[in-house]
Motif scaffolding. Structure first.
Motif, PDB file in Angstrom:
ATOM      1  N   ASP A  25       9.349 -52.304  -3.561  1.00  0.00           N
ATOM      2  CA  ASP A  25       8.994 -51.959  -4.941  1.00  0.00           C
ATOM      3  C   ASP A  25       7.848 -50.970  -5.036  1.00  0.00           C
ATOM      4  O   ASP A  25       7.547 -50.481  -6.125  1.00  0.00           O
ATOM      5  CB  ASP A  25       8.621 -53.233  -5.712  1.00  0.00           C
ATOM      6  N   PHE A  26       7.201 -50.659  -3.910  1.00  0.00           N
ATOM      7  CA  PHE A  26       6.097 -49.694  -3.961  1.00  0.00           C
ATOM      8  C   PHE A  26       6.595 -48.305  -4.358  1.00  0.00           C
ATOM      9  O   PHE A  26       5.816 -47.465  -4.829  1.00  0.00           O
ATOM     10  CB  PHE A  26       5.382 -49.645  -2.610  1.00  0.00           C
ATOM     11  N   ILE A  27       7.892 -48.057  -4.190  1.00  0.00           N
ATOM     12  CA  ILE A  27       8.419 -46.726  -4.530  1.00  0.00           C
ATOM     13  C   ILE A  27       8.321 -46.488  -6.025  1.00  0.00           C
ATOM     14  O   ILE A  27       7.807 -45.452  -6.483  1.00  0.00           O
ATOM     15  CB  ILE A  27       9.877 -46.605  -4.051  1.00  0.00           C
ATOM     16  N   SER A  28       8.791 -47.449  -6.809  1.00  0.00           N
ATOM     17  CA  SER A  28       8.757 -47.285  -8.267  1.00  0.00           C
ATOM     18  C   SER A  28       7.374 -47.545  -8.847  1.00  0.00           C
ATOM     19  O   SER A  28       6.915 -46.812  -9.717  1.00  0.00           O
ATOM     20  CB  SER A  28       9.780 -48.225  -8.912  1.00  0.00           C
ATOM     21  N   SER A  29       6.669 -48.584  -8.351  1.00  0.00           N
ATOM     22  CA  SER A  29       5.357 -48.895  -8.915  1.00  0.00           C
ATOM     23  C   SER A  29       4.320 -47.846  -8.541  1.00  0.00           C
ATOM     24  O   SER A  29       3.357 -47.621  -9.273  1.00  0.00           O
ATOM     25  CB  SER A  29       4.893 -50.272  -8.442  1.00  0.00           C
TER      26      SER A  29
END
Length: 422
Positions: free
Chosen positions: A360-364
Motif C-alpha cells: 500500500d505504500f505505492i498509493s499512500s
C-alpha cells in the motif's frame, strides 16, 4: 599545646563501609539511567518524533532479479461457439429438448405451431396451381389462334396462286384475240388484290406468333413469382422446426414451455462443446494495453492452463472491458460453461531490475516517496517507481539492492521525516 585527634576519630566497622559503597553504586546507576533516558528522549526523538510498533508495519527488501508486469483478473469459462436460436414466426412454442441434454447437428429441438402460416401456405399453393392451369390454358388458346391465322394465310396463298393462273390465261387469250383488254385488266387487279391479301395474312400470322410468345413469357413470369412466394412460405414453415446448428448440448431455455412467441424472439441456446474460451473482466484503465496475442495464465480449481488473448471488446461496460482468451492446452476439454476462474495477463517481462514487494505504500506515498529502514529508524526517502505487477513493483531510482523498505500503508507516518519503529 596541641592535642591529638584521637578523640575525634570514630571507629567504623567494615560492614558499614560496604553499605556506603553499594549506595554510591546505586546512585551512580540512577544517574546513568537518567542520562540515558535524557539522551533517548532529546537526542533520538529529535530525529524520530513519532514511535510506531514494528509489528504494525510490513517490511520489504529491495532485490534484483527478473520482473514480470502482469495483472490479476477474474473471469468465467464460456463456449467459443454458443449460438442463440430465434423464432422466425409468431406462434406457440413446444420445446423438445431439456437444458443440458446432448444434441447432434440437425436434431429437432423445438417446434412452433403457427396455424396462420400453415393456412397461408395452403392458399398460396392453391393459387400457384390455379395460375399454372391458367398459363397452360392461355398457351393452348394462343396456339389455336395461331392455327386460325395460318389457315387464313394458306387461303390467301391459294387465292394468290389462282389469281396468277387467271392472269396467265387472260394474257394468252388476249394474244389469241379471244379476250378483251378489259378482262385482262380485271385479272391483273385480282392478282394485285391476292398479293396484298397474302402479304397481310403473313404479317397477321407473325403478329399472332409474337403475341403468343409475349403471353407465354408474361404468364411464365407471373407463375415464377408465385413459385417464389410459395417457396418462401415453405421456408418459413420449415423454420418453425428449430434444429440444432452444431453438435453439443442445449444451453438455456429463453422462453417457457407452450408460451406464445413473436417473430425475432430468442428461444434457446446451443453450446458447442468442442472448444471453450475464457471471458475476462479487465479494468478500463488497462484497456489501452490489451492486445491480441498477450500470454495469459489461467488458474481453475488448482489447474494451470496457458492461453492467449484472442480479441478485446471495443466498448466499456460498468468500468470493465471484456476480453476473450483462447486456450492452448488440450486440458481445456474438461472445462464447463460459466466456471469461475482467475487469470494473470502478462504485459511485459524484464531482466535484472531492482524490485520490491508490492504494497500500500505505492498509493499512500503517491509513488514518489517511501520510508527506508535503518537501525529501526524509518527515513522518508524520495523514490522513483516503474512498472507494477501483481507481486512486485519496479524501483527505478532512490533505493539500492538490500535496502529495507516499509511497504505497508504510510498514512500512520504522517509524512514525518523520520519515524522510530519500536
Amino acid at each position: 599545646m596541641i592535642q591529638g585527634t584521637s578523640q575525634q576519630d570514630v571507629a567504623r566497622s567494615p560492614a558499614k563501609q560496604q553499605k556506603l559503597i553499594r549506595k554510591m553504586l546505586l546512585l551512580s546507576l540512577v544517574v546513568a539511567g537518567v542520562w540515558l533516558s535524557w539522551q533517548w528522549l532529546f537526542t533520538g526523538n529529535a530525529q524520530a518524533s513519532l514511535v510506531i510498533p514494528r509489528q504494525q508495519v510490513q517490511i520489504g527488501t529491495v532485490s534484483r532479479g527478473d520482473f514480470v508486469r502482469d495483472l490479476a483478473v477474474q473471469g468465467r469459462v464460456v463456449a467459443a461457439n454458443a449460438p442463440t436460436l430465434f423464432s422466425q414466426q409468431a406462434g406457440q412454442i413446444r420445446l423438445l429438448k431439456q437444458p443440458g441434454e446432448p444434441v447432434t447437428l440437425g436434431d429437432l429441438l423445438a417446434v412452433i405451431d403457427s396455424p396462420t402460416l400453415e393456412n397461408e401456405v395452403k392458399q398460396q399453393q392453391a393459387l400457384l396451381a390455379s395460375m399454372t392451369s391458367e398459363t397452360e390454358r392461355a398457351a393452348l388458346q394462343a396456339r389455336e389462334q395461331q392455327l386460325d391465322m395460318e389457315q387464313v394465310q394458306n387461303t390467301a396463298q391459294i387465292n394468290l396462286l389462282a389469281a396468277k393462273r387467271e392472269l396467265a390465261r387472260a394474257r394468252q387469250s388476249l394474244q389469241l384475240g379471244v379476250l378483251r383488254q378489259l378482262d385482262l385488266d380485271i385479272a391483273n387487279d385480282r392478282m394485285t388484290q391476292a398479293e396484298l391479301e397474302f402479304s397481310h395474312a403473313k404479317r397477321k400470322v407473325q403478329l399472332a406468333m409474337d403475341k403468343l410468345a409475349f403471353e407465354q413469357k408474361s404468364g411464365q413470369q407471373a407463375l415464377e413469382r408465385q413459385q417464389l412466394v410459395v417457396a418462401e412460405l415453405n421456408r418459413k414453415l420449415a423454420a418453425l422446426q428449430i434444429k440444432a446448428p452444431v453438435t453439443g448440448q442445449v444451453g438455456n431455455w429463453l422462453v417457457e414451455q407452450q408460451n406464445h412467441v413473436v417473430e425475432g424472439q430468442g428461444l434457446l441456446t446451443v453450446i458447442d462443446l468442442s472448444q471453450y474460451e475464457a471471458e475476462l473482466s479487465v479494468p478500463e484503465n488497462y484497456a489501452a494495453e490489451l492486445a491480441a496475442g498477450l500470454p495469459v495464465a489461467i488458474s481453475l480449481n488448482g489447474q494451470q492452463i496457458q492461453g492467449s488473448l484472442s480479441h478485446v471488446a471495443p466498448e466499456v461496460t460498468a468500468g470493465q472491458v471484456s476480453a476473450r482468451v483462447r486456450f492452448q492446452s488440450a486440458e481445456a476439454a474438461s472445462l464447463r460453461q460459466n466456471q469461475r476462474l482467475s487469470a494473470r495477463i502478462v504485459f511485459e517481462e524484464k531482466n535484472d531490475v531492482l524490485k520490491v514487494a508490492r504494497g500500500d505504500f505505492i498509493s499512500s506515498g503517491g509513488g514518489r516517496q517511501a520510508y527506508r529502514l535503518v537501525d529501526n529508524i524509518a527515513t522518508r526517502t524520495p523514490v522513483e517507481l516503474g512498472a507494477v505487477s501483481v507481486q512486485w513493483v519496479e524501483v527505478l531510482a532512490g533505493l539500492n539492492e538490500g535496502d529495507q523498505l516499509v511497504i505497508s500503508n504510510l498514512s500512520e507516518f504522517k509524512d514525518l521525516p523520520q519515524v522510530r519503529l519500536n
